[in-house]
Design a protein around this motif. Sequence first.
Motif, PDB file in Angstrom:
ATOM      1  N   VAL A  85      -1.939 -33.543  51.324  1.00  0.00           N
ATOM      2  CA  VAL A  85      -2.475 -34.799  51.702  1.00  0.00           C
ATOM      3  C   VAL A  85      -3.574 -35.440  50.803  1.00  0.00           C
ATOM      4  O   VAL A  85      -3.485 -36.678  50.396  1.00  0.00           O
ATOM      5  N   THR A  86      -4.520 -34.705  50.252  1.00  0.00           N
ATOM      6  CA  THR A  86      -5.327 -35.283  49.318  1.00  0.00           C
ATOM      7  C   THR A  86      -5.441 -34.766  47.940  1.00  0.00           C
ATOM      8  O   THR A  86      -6.432 -34.833  47.224  1.00  0.00           O
ATOM      9  N   ALA A  87      -4.079 -34.459  47.704  1.00  0.00           N
ATOM     10  CA  ALA A  87      -4.049 -34.061  46.095  1.00  0.00           C
ATOM     11  C   ALA A  87      -4.659 -35.268  45.161  1.00  0.00           C
ATOM     12  O   ALA A  87      -4.955 -34.669  44.070  1.00  0.00           O
ATOM     13  N   ASN A 105     -16.506 -43.137  42.478  1.00  0.00           N
ATOM     14  CA  ASN A 105     -16.138 -44.480  42.226  1.00  0.00           C
ATOM     15  C   ASN A 105     -14.435 -44.304  42.475  1.00  0.00           C
ATOM     16  O   ASN A 105     -14.156 -45.252  43.384  1.00  0.00           O
ATOM     17  N   LEU A 106     -13.974 -43.723  41.718  1.00  0.00           N
ATOM     18  CA  LEU A 106     -12.374 -43.812  41.899  1.00  0.00           C
ATOM     19  C   LEU A 106     -12.101 -43.283  43.129  1.00  0.00           C
ATOM     20  O   LEU A 106     -11.200 -43.914  43.957  1.00  0.00           O
ATOM     21  N   ILE A 107     -12.450 -42.206  43.602  1.00  0.00           N
ATOM     22  CA  ILE A 107     -12.327 -41.731  45.052  1.00  0.00           C
ATOM     23  C   ILE A 107     -12.502 -42.907  46.109  1.00  0.00           C
ATOM     24  O   ILE A 107     -11.509 -43.170  47.035  1.00  0.00           O
ATOM     25  N   ASP A 108     -13.620 -43.283  46.051  1.00  0.00           N
ATOM     26  CA  ASP A 108     -14.043 -44.487  47.136  1.00  0.00           C
ATOM     27  C   ASP A 108     -12.848 -45.662  46.900  1.00  0.00           C
ATOM     28  O   ASP A 108     -12.418 -46.239  48.105  1.00  0.00           O
ATOM     29  N   GLU A 109     -12.891 -46.078  45.675  1.00  0.00           N
ATOM     30  CA  GLU A 109     -11.596 -46.958  45.504  1.00  0.00           C
ATOM     31  C   GLU A 109     -10.510 -46.624  46.127  1.00  0.00           C
ATOM     32  O   GLU A 109      -9.675 -47.785  46.713  1.00  0.00           O
ATOM     33  N   TYR A 110      -9.881 -45.509  45.906  1.00  0.00           N
ATOM     34  CA  TYR A 110      -8.686 -45.140  46.452  1.00  0.00           C
ATOM     35  C   TYR A 110      -8.652 -45.188  48.089  1.00  0.00           C
ATOM     36  O   TYR A 110      -7.818 -45.809  48.589  1.00  0.00           O
ATOM     37  N   LEU A 112     -10.529 -46.845  49.950  1.00  0.00           N
ATOM     38  CA  LEU A 112     -10.643 -48.276  50.295  1.00  0.00           C
ATOM     39  C   LEU A 112      -9.329 -49.092  50.203  1.00  0.00           C
ATOM     40  O   LEU A 112      -8.774 -49.433  51.148  1.00  0.00           O
ATOM     41  N   PHE A 113      -8.662 -48.596  49.122  1.00  0.00           N
ATOM     42  CA  PHE A 113      -7.139 -49.210  48.886  1.00  0.00           C
ATOM     43  C   PHE A 113      -6.332 -48.759  50.210  1.00  0.00           C
ATOM     44  O   PHE A 113      -5.537 -49.811  50.511  1.00  0.00           O
ATOM     45  N   GLU A 114      -6.376 -47.520  50.377  1.00  0.00           N
ATOM     46  CA  GLU A 114      -5.679 -47.189  51.222  1.00  0.00           C
ATOM     47  C   GLU A 114      -5.600 -47.571  52.680  1.00  0.00           C
ATOM     48  O   GLU A 114      -4.898 -47.730  53.264  1.00  0.00           O
ATOM     49  N   SER A 115      -6.881 -47.823  53.033  1.00  0.00           N
ATOM     50  CA  SER A 115      -7.439 -48.257  54.290  1.00  0.00           C
ATOM     51  C   SER A 115      -6.934 -49.859  54.472  1.00  0.00           C
ATOM     52  O   SER A 115      -6.799 -50.050  55.600  1.00  0.00           O
ATOM     53  N   LEU A 116      -6.990 -50.566  53.487  1.00  0.00           N
ATOM     54  CA  LEU A 116      -6.677 -51.933  53.487  1.00  0.00           C
ATOM     55  C   LEU A 116      -4.960 -51.856  53.958  1.00  0.00           C
ATOM     56  O   LEU A 116      -4.586 -52.830  54.386  1.00  0.00           O
TER      57      LEU A 116
END
Length: 118
Positions: A85-87, A105-110, A112-116
Amino acid sequence: MLTIRKVQIEALSQSMLKHFEDRMIRHLRSSFSEKTMGIGDQELRIIIQSGMSRAESYEVTDETDVERFLDCIMRLGDDFGVNPVTAWAGDILERRDLSGTDKMNLIDEYELFESLGD
């Protein structure tokens, strides 16, 4: 002239590490109260130490980035980046062309994008 011996440096380093762990215990309890409710301080300290070791293996070593890594453990599970699930996080963490900060930063952005998208 002040001389600092190796033993003193190691003691200072251990003191700083314990201070960081203590701060992370307070932070995780505050930010993830439901997930940490049934966990004792010693067990939480072990989770933090394990997370710090994992973060270091991915070259995530800045104190702020390690804190973000520990937050991911709380949000995504202690096997984040490894389970299917988090690969996606594992793919980011394995990259050698990025700094630890860039990885987090990329993990946080991903996330955030997924939560939107929900």
